[in-house]
Design a protein around this motif. Structure first.
Motif, PDB file in Angstrom:
ATOM      1  N   THR A 193      54.158  54.744  17.645  1.00  0.00           N
ATOM      2  CA  THR A 193      52.790  54.597  18.142  1.00  0.00           C
ATOM      3  C   THR A 193      52.420  55.757  19.063  1.00  0.00           C
ATOM      4  OG1 THR A 193      53.031  52.204  18.026  1.00  0.00           O
ATOM      5  CG2 THR A 193      51.199  53.051  19.338  1.00  0.00           C
ATOM      6  N   PRO A 246      39.592  51.718   9.772  1.00  0.00           N
ATOM      7  CA  PRO A 246      40.158  50.405  10.127  1.00  0.00           C
ATOM      8  C   PRO A 246      41.452  50.545  10.927  1.00  0.00           C
ATOM      9  CG  PRO A 246      39.382  50.372   7.875  1.00  0.00           C
ATOM     10  CD  PRO A 246      39.225  51.792   8.339  1.00  0.00           C
ATOM     11  N   LYS A 247      42.280  51.490  10.535  1.00  0.00           N
ATOM     12  CA  LYS A 247      43.514  51.750  11.301  1.00  0.00           C
ATOM     13  C   LYS A 247      43.204  52.098  12.748  1.00  0.00           C
ATOM     14  CE  LYS A 247      47.636  54.768  11.037  1.00  0.00           C
ATOM     15  NZ  LYS A 247      48.328  55.791  10.226  1.00  0.00           N
ATOM     16  N   PHE A 252      43.453  58.229  24.108  1.00  0.00           N
ATOM     17  CA  PHE A 252      42.820  56.970  24.504  1.00  0.00           C
ATOM     18  C   PHE A 252      41.362  57.164  24.899  1.00  0.00           C
ATOM     19  CE2 PHE A 252      47.115  55.098  25.067  1.00  0.00           C
ATOM     20  CZ  PHE A 252      46.897  53.913  24.402  1.00  0.00           C
ATOM     21  N   ASP A 277      41.873  49.015  14.763  1.00  0.00           N
ATOM     22  CA  ASP A 277      42.945  48.092  15.142  1.00  0.00           C
ATOM     23  C   ASP A 277      43.613  48.470  16.463  1.00  0.00           C
ATOM     24  OD1 ASP A 277      42.778  46.173  13.242  1.00  0.00           O
ATOM     25  OD2 ASP A 277      44.785  46.468  12.434  1.00  0.00           O
ATOM     26  N   LEU A 278      43.439  49.701  16.878  1.00  0.00           N
ATOM     27  CA  LEU A 278      44.011  50.104  18.163  1.00  0.00           C
ATOM     28  C   LEU A 278      43.297  49.423  19.330  1.00  0.00           C
ATOM     29  CD1 LEU A 278      44.521  53.875  17.398  1.00  0.00           C
ATOM     30  CD2 LEU A 278      46.331  52.261  17.974  1.00  0.00           C
ATOM     31  N   HIS A 279      42.204  48.757  19.028  1.00  0.00           N
ATOM     32  CA  HIS A 279      41.434  48.142  20.104  1.00  0.00           C
ATOM     33  C   HIS A 279      42.212  47.070  20.854  1.00  0.00           C
ATOM     34  CE1 HIS A 279      37.973  45.885  21.930  1.00  0.00           C
ATOM     35  NE2 HIS A 279      37.771  47.119  22.345  1.00  0.00           N
ATOM     36  N   GLN A 280      43.101  46.389  20.150  1.00  0.00           N
ATOM     37  CA  GLN A 280      43.921  45.371  20.819  1.00  0.00           C
ATOM     38  C   GLN A 280      44.716  45.977  21.972  1.00  0.00           C
ATOM     39  OE1 GLN A 280      43.627  42.091  20.091  1.00  0.00           O
ATOM     40  NE2 GLN A 280      41.988  42.951  18.824  1.00  0.00           N
ATOM     41  N   ILE A 281      45.242  47.174  21.738  1.00  0.00           N
ATOM     42  CA  ILE A 281      46.035  47.831  22.791  1.00  0.00           C
ATOM     43  C   ILE A 281      45.150  48.134  23.996  1.00  0.00           C
ATOM     44  CG2 ILE A 281      47.437  49.840  23.345  1.00  0.00           C
ATOM     45  CD1 ILE A 281      48.175  50.007  20.375  1.00  0.00           C
ATOM     46  N   ILE A 282      43.976  48.689  23.708  1.00  0.00           N
ATOM     47  CA  ILE A 282      43.030  48.990  24.786  1.00  0.00           C
ATOM     48  C   ILE A 282      42.653  47.710  25.542  1.00  0.00           C
ATOM     49  CG2 ILE A 282      40.698  49.821  25.279  1.00  0.00           C
ATOM     50  CD1 ILE A 282      41.743  52.203  24.262  1.00  0.00           C
ATOM     51  N   VAL A 319      43.403  57.826  11.856  1.00  0.00           N
ATOM     52  CA  VAL A 319      42.797  56.958  12.863  1.00  0.00           C
ATOM     53  C   VAL A 319      41.279  57.119  12.875  1.00  0.00           C
ATOM     54  CG1 VAL A 319      42.583  56.680  15.378  1.00  0.00           C
ATOM     55  CG2 VAL A 319      44.843  56.761  14.311  1.00  0.00           C
ATOM     56  N   PHE A 333      35.207  53.545  19.948  1.00  0.00           N
ATOM     57  CA  PHE A 333      35.084  52.092  19.819  1.00  0.00           C
ATOM     58  C   PHE A 333      33.622  51.662  19.963  1.00  0.00           C
ATOM     59  CE2 PHE A 333      39.676  51.748  21.239  1.00  0.00           C
ATOM     60  CZ  PHE A 333      40.115  51.446  19.970  1.00  0.00           C
TER      61      PHE A 333
END
Lengths: 119, 119
Positions: A30, A99-100, A40, A103-108, A80, A47
């Motif tokens: 990651t 979409p990949k 980030f 999905d990083l939004h969960q981490i943020i 990404v 986002f």
DNA sequence: GTAAGTAAGTTACCAATCTGAACTTAATTT
DNA sequence: AAATTAAGTTCAGATTGGTAACTTACTTAC
């Protein structure tokens, strides 16, 4: 705040990892994608929706055009985000999360929760 | 993979941020603590339990003692971990996550999920 | 009793990375 | 004719990060 304990040190011999090896690699994989200084902050902007180069440069405080180019190319290579150039004059370029990337939004989200609790 | 679209560019005028300004600062504040190259890898080890300097050095591939010292001091200053020195000879030093540090596990968990899905 | 070993770092130096400013391109507006 | 614009590129200089060697003070091995 360091502590200086005057007790004997227990040998750490009975160590059983609670997190298996596989996760270590997950984290490293990651970080290869989003581990840099700027990833980030670019994601934070994207986002909110599609952005153009100049918009990103204005909204990310302190980033140079070179660093922005570098990180955009890097994130594109890793699937990404997507770069779309329009043949206007001067050329217009838009960056959108795949979409990949979405999905990083969960981490943020978890970073936000942690920050709200602790900073 | 860049795209070259032959359509007119829609002006991005009706932009309404879905993520409020406050989150931007959350992200930046979180990155101040765990944004560097090594923070996550140190955390990865400490989630498994207390570790000593030499153990960390052996388990984090490629880290130099200087970089390890730097990141450990940094994380200690931010209250993420605790340093405990025992007056043995040679001195023994243990590093342990604080509750604030333990809470970072949610972020790591999401990184793991993303990695499993996409990498 | 001399030598090597050990844990947890420092120190000095060198290499990689990042920034800021200027430049580029090609058509459009002043 | 000059200025403007978007999306970069280029280069010099500054900052950051990494490597190798060194340190300390006591223990154990020969």
């Amino acid at each position: 705040m360091s502590t200086l304990e005057n007790e004997k040190v227990a040998p750490l011999s009975n160590y059983v990892p609670k997190i298996p090896k596989e996760i270590e690699c997950s984290i490293e994989r990651t970080l290869e994608v989003i581990g840099g200084k700027w990833a980030f902050l670019v994601l934070r902007e994207l986002f909110c929706g599609t952005r153009r180069f100049g918009e990103l440069q204005r909204q990310i405080a302190g980033i140079s055009p070179k660093s922005l180019t570098d990180i955009l190319r890097h994130l594109e290579e890793h699937g990404v985000l997507e770069r779309t150039a329009f043949p206007t004059v001067p050329v217009t370029v838009e960056y959108t999360l795949t979409p990949k990337g979405q999905d990083l939004h969960q981490i943020i989200k978890e970073m936000k929760l942690w920050s709200a609790k602790w900073t």
